[in-house]
Structures are given as structure tokens and as C-alpha cells.
Design an enzyme around this catalytic site. Structure first.
Site, PDB file in Angstrom:
ATOM      1  N   GLY A  33      53.541  34.915  38.186  1.00 17.52           N
ATOM      2  CA  GLY A  33      54.303  35.108  36.959  1.00 17.52           C
ATOM      3  C   GLY A  33      53.564  35.871  35.879  1.00 17.52           C
ATOM      4  O   GLY A  33      54.120  36.203  34.846  1.00 17.52           O
ATOM      5  N   HIS A  34      52.292  36.158  36.109  1.00 16.80           N
ATOM      6  CA  HIS A  34      51.502  36.823  35.076  1.00 16.80           C
ATOM      7  C   HIS A  34      51.962  38.270  34.880  1.00 16.80           C
ATOM      8  O   HIS A  34      52.263  38.690  33.777  1.00 16.80           O
ATOM      9  CB  HIS A  34      50.025  36.739  35.446  1.00 16.80           C
ATOM     10  CG  HIS A  34      49.097  37.053  34.332  1.00 16.80           C
ATOM     11  ND1 HIS A  34      49.147  36.385  33.133  1.00 16.80           N
ATOM     12  CD2 HIS A  34      48.097  37.949  34.233  1.00 16.80           C
ATOM     13  CE1 HIS A  34      48.209  36.879  32.332  1.00 16.80           C
ATOM     14  NE2 HIS A  34      47.564  37.826  32.978  1.00 16.80           N
ATOM     15  N   TRP A  35      51.990  39.031  35.960  1.00 13.26           N
ATOM     16  CA  TRP A  35      52.589  40.364  35.973  1.00 13.26           C
ATOM     17  C   TRP A  35      53.523  40.403  37.174  1.00 13.26           C
ATOM     18  O   TRP A  35      53.165  39.956  38.253  1.00 13.26           O
ATOM     19  CB  TRP A  35      51.544  41.467  36.118  1.00 13.26           C
ATOM     20  CG  TRP A  35      50.754  41.685  34.878  1.00 13.26           C
ATOM     21  CD1 TRP A  35      51.214  42.036  33.657  1.00 13.26           C
ATOM     22  CD2 TRP A  35      49.333  41.563  34.745  1.00 13.26           C
ATOM     23  NE1 TRP A  35      50.177  42.135  32.764  1.00 13.26           N
ATOM     24  CE2 TRP A  35      49.017  41.848  33.413  1.00 13.26           C
ATOM     25  CE3 TRP A  35      48.305  41.232  35.622  1.00 13.26           C
ATOM     26  CZ2 TRP A  35      47.728  41.828  32.923  1.00 13.26           C
ATOM     27  CZ3 TRP A  35      47.016  41.203  35.135  1.00 13.26           C
ATOM     28  CH2 TRP A  35      46.739  41.501  33.810  1.00 13.26           C
TER      29      TRP A  35
END
Length: 184
Positions: A33-35
Site C-alpha cells: 500500500g505504500h506505492w
């Protein structure tokens, strides 16, 4: 659910320094979910791993009996990302100590197929909220411990602290020396 950002300790010298390691896997939910298109360990979780490594090292100084909490990152910088298939090694050292707490330095080194690189550096101040006096802690509205002793000793065993941990004189660290339960 508990979040542990150190999988194991490879070195632990009481009152001095410790080396903890965290592996990063493509199956770790938190990296996706970070990038959207580039899975990586978020730097906020790297910072948490640094704090957990240094916090466990410093807590030993007070016999794992006192309330020692992260007060602030006085310095924190990130140089690169940790990607799936890599690990990050946290090397924590205890610096200046005072009655109110202590300063620790931590260097995070990423390791993978492409070699190793310095991922992050930090100076972290931990506040000492108690002096080991249970009555004073209760009067101040503080809990007697941050962790249940059985939970703490399981975490220390699981991460290898008692397997690799030594005192400055080279003798082995043992749970019973800290008033912690001995697991069978």
C-alpha cells in the site's frame, strides 16, 4: 495484533549495542500500500524497527523493569528503500545516559542480491518514565510495566536475545537474572 519490526537479534551486548534484523517478503501486506506499483518497506516502519531495536537494548539497562519509551527522534534520515527479498539490519548503540533517559544511535543497512547499502540513520531519545519505584509509578498514574513479563520473555526468546545476548564481561544473559519467567 502486535507489530514486531525486528525478526531476530544476531548480536546483543548488554549496556552497549545490539544488531537486529528484519526480513522483507513479497507476501508482507504492509509493503503493497505504500506505492501502488513499487512494493517497499515504508520508511515509517523502518523507523519503528530502529526504535524497537534500541528500545529493547536500553530497557535491559534498567533490568526490563522500568518504563522506557520513545520520546523523540532527534535525527532521522533515509537514503534508499528496502524491497521484497531484502533484509534490513539495525545496529543500535547506547550513547549518553542521564536520569531522564538516554540517547541511542541506530544505523539501518539494507542487504539483498545487489549488495548492501546504508538505508537509514537515526538518533533516538528514550525517556525513562519511572525509577523502578512501583508506588511512585502508581501515584503518577503509570502502569508498573509496558509489557506483561510472559509476553516480554517470549518476545526476547523469539527474537534470540537470550540466545546471542551477553553482558559486558561475556557471560550469558538469562531471563531469571531480570526476574522474568523461565519458559520450558
Amino acid at each position: 495484533m502486535r507489530w514486531f519490526w525486528v525478526d531476530r537479534f544476531t548480536e546483543y551486548v548488554a549496556g552497549s549495542h545490539a544488531v537486529g534484523v528484519k526480513g522483507v517478503s513479497l507476501s508482507d501486506e504492509f509493503i503493497h500500500g505504500h506505492w501502488d506499483i513499487y512494493p517497499a518497506l515504508p520508511n515509517s516502519l523502518v523507523a519503528e524497527g530502529m526504535a524497537q531495536t534500541a528500545g529493547l537494548l536500553l530497557s535491559e539497562v534498567y533490568g526490563f523493569r522500568e518504563l522506557v519509551v520513545l520520546a523523540k527522534f532527534t535525527k532521522l534520515s533515509f537514503n534508499t528503500l528496502v524491497r521484497p527479498g531484502e533484509s534490513i539490519e539495525y545496529r543500535a548503540e547506547i550513547g549518553r545516559r542521564m536520569d531522564a533517559g538516554a540517547q541511542c544511535t541506530v544505523v539501518g543497512t539494507a542487504r539483498g542480491a545487489e549488495g548492501e547499502r546504508e538505508q537509514a540513520t537515526a538518533e533516538i531519545f528514550f525517556a525513562r518514565l519511572s525509577s523502578g519505584d512501583p508506588e511512585a509509578q502508581q501515584a503518577a498514574g503509570l502502569p508498573s510495566r509496558l509489557f506483561d513479563p510472559e509476553d516480554l520473555v517470549r518476545w526476547l526468546h523469539t527474537t534470540g536475545v537470550f540466545r546471542v545476548g551477553v553482558r559486558a564481561d561475556g557471560s550469558r544473559m538469562k531471563p531469571e537474572d531480570y526476574g522474568l519467567p523461565v519458559l520450558g
